[in-house]
Design an enzyme around this catalytic site. Structure first.
Site, PDB file in Angstrom:
ATOM      1  N   TYR A  43       0.841  -1.202   0.000  1.00 23.93           N
ATOM      2  CA  TYR A  43       0.000   0.000   0.000  1.00 23.93           C
ATOM      3  C   TYR A  43       0.874   1.248   0.000  1.00 23.93           C
ATOM      4  CZ  TYR A  43      -3.328   3.484   1.822  1.00 23.93           C
ATOM      5  OH  TYR A  43      -4.098   4.613   2.005  1.00 23.93           O
ATOM      6  N   LYS A  89       1.206   4.062  -2.954  1.00 25.61           N
ATOM      7  CA  LYS A  89       0.831   5.461  -2.697  1.00 25.61           C
ATOM      8  C   LYS A  89       2.019   6.400  -2.941  1.00 25.61           C
ATOM      9  CE  LYS A  89      -3.517   5.200  -1.439  1.00 25.61           C
ATOM     10  NZ  LYS A  89      -4.594   5.954  -2.099  1.00 25.61           N
TER      11      LYS A  89
END
Ligand SMILES: NC(=O)c1ccc[n+]([C@@H]2O[C@H](COP(=O)([O-])OP(=O)(O)OC[C@H]3O[C@@H](n4cnc5c(N)ncnc54)[C@H](OP(=O)(O)O)[C@@H]3O)[C@@H](O)[C@H]2O)c1
Length: 230
Positions: free
Chosen positions: A162, A166
């Protein structure tokens, strides 16, 4: 009067963007969801200035179809795009702790597909309309977990895929900004803070994971008391 597209609008932060933006009846808000029939909180708003459209950010064709629908309503223009849709699988492993190489690769690619490539597909689909709009603003939801200094200072070792996906968004935003600043565009990556949505851990290890995230946040922000309510 401004027009907005918000992806991932069925719940959480996306739903809140739609709720607040559509409170001004002069705005037209296009709420992009994966499945209209399950977007019950959105339909409960029941506002005439909200137009709900279906698209999956991992499928560029569906985003182009949504852009065509927006164009029909606005006469080919859009003012603001909010790239909000995102995901994490909460794997519960550090970058070197996945049980198999395949599990690690799957988690990395899966996060990258939605969180990073999804923002590119969405931005490319709506750019032709944004060029004809007045505001020319694109906001993409990144994360403090994507910040290299915060990661090292707070010692957050979880959520590697994640965080990496990002961090890649930050470069995506920089690429668009570099290309389109001369045309008056603003591209912005933002972190909403820690917000209690379905994005936060909910499984059996949720309490432990949330404790770990809260402790990590407190290392860089001593006043941090826990996630905001959605
Ligand atoms: N909550 C936080 O603390 C926090 C912190 C930093 C950044 N963010 C970012 O803020 C954004 C919103 O997150 P949230 O907290 O509101 O999470 P959420 O409640 O889980 O909402 C995520 C939304 O994204 C949608 N989505 C996921 N995959 C999609 C896909 N392939 N195509 C289209 N839509 C998709 C989901 O659709 P469905 O409704 O169909 O599942 C859902 O509506 C995310 O980008 C997240 O990474 C959140």
């Amino acid at each position: 009067m401004s027009s907005y597209v918000v992806t991932g609008a069925a719940k959480g932060i996306g739903l809140e963007f739609v709720t607040q933006l559509s409170a001004n009846s002069a705005n037209t808000v296009f709420a992009i969801v994966r499945n209209k029939s399950t977007a019950t909180q959105l339909s409960a708003l029941s506002r005439t200035n909200i137009i709900v459209l279906e698209a999956d950010v991992t499928d560029a064709k569906t985003l182009k179809r949504a852009a065509t629908e927006v164009s029909k309503t606005t006469g080919g223009k859009l003012d603001y795009l909010i790239n909000n849709a995102g995901k994490t699988n909460h794997p519960g492993f550090t970058i070197d702790g996945f049980p198999t190489t395949e599990a690690l690769e799957h988690d990395l690619l899966d996060n990258f597909k939605t969180n990073t490539i999804g923002v590119i597909h969405s931005t490319n689909a709506f750019l032709p309309l944004l060029k004809n709009g007045v505001a020319k603003k694109v906001v993409s939801l990144s994360s403090a977990l994507a910040d290299t200094d915060i990661t090292v200072a707070s010692q957050v070792v979880g959520e590697p895929s994640y965080a990496i996906s990002k961090a890649a968004i930050n470069m995506v935003v920089a690429k668009y900004a570099a290309q389109y600043m001369a045309e008056g565009f603003t591209f912005l990556a933002i972190c909403p803070g820690m917000v209690k949505t379905s994005m936060l851990p909910t499984g059996p290890d949720a309490v432990e994971e949330l404790k770990m995230l809260t402790e990590a946040a407190a290392r860089v922000a001593p006043d941090f008391k826990g996630p905001h309510l959605a």
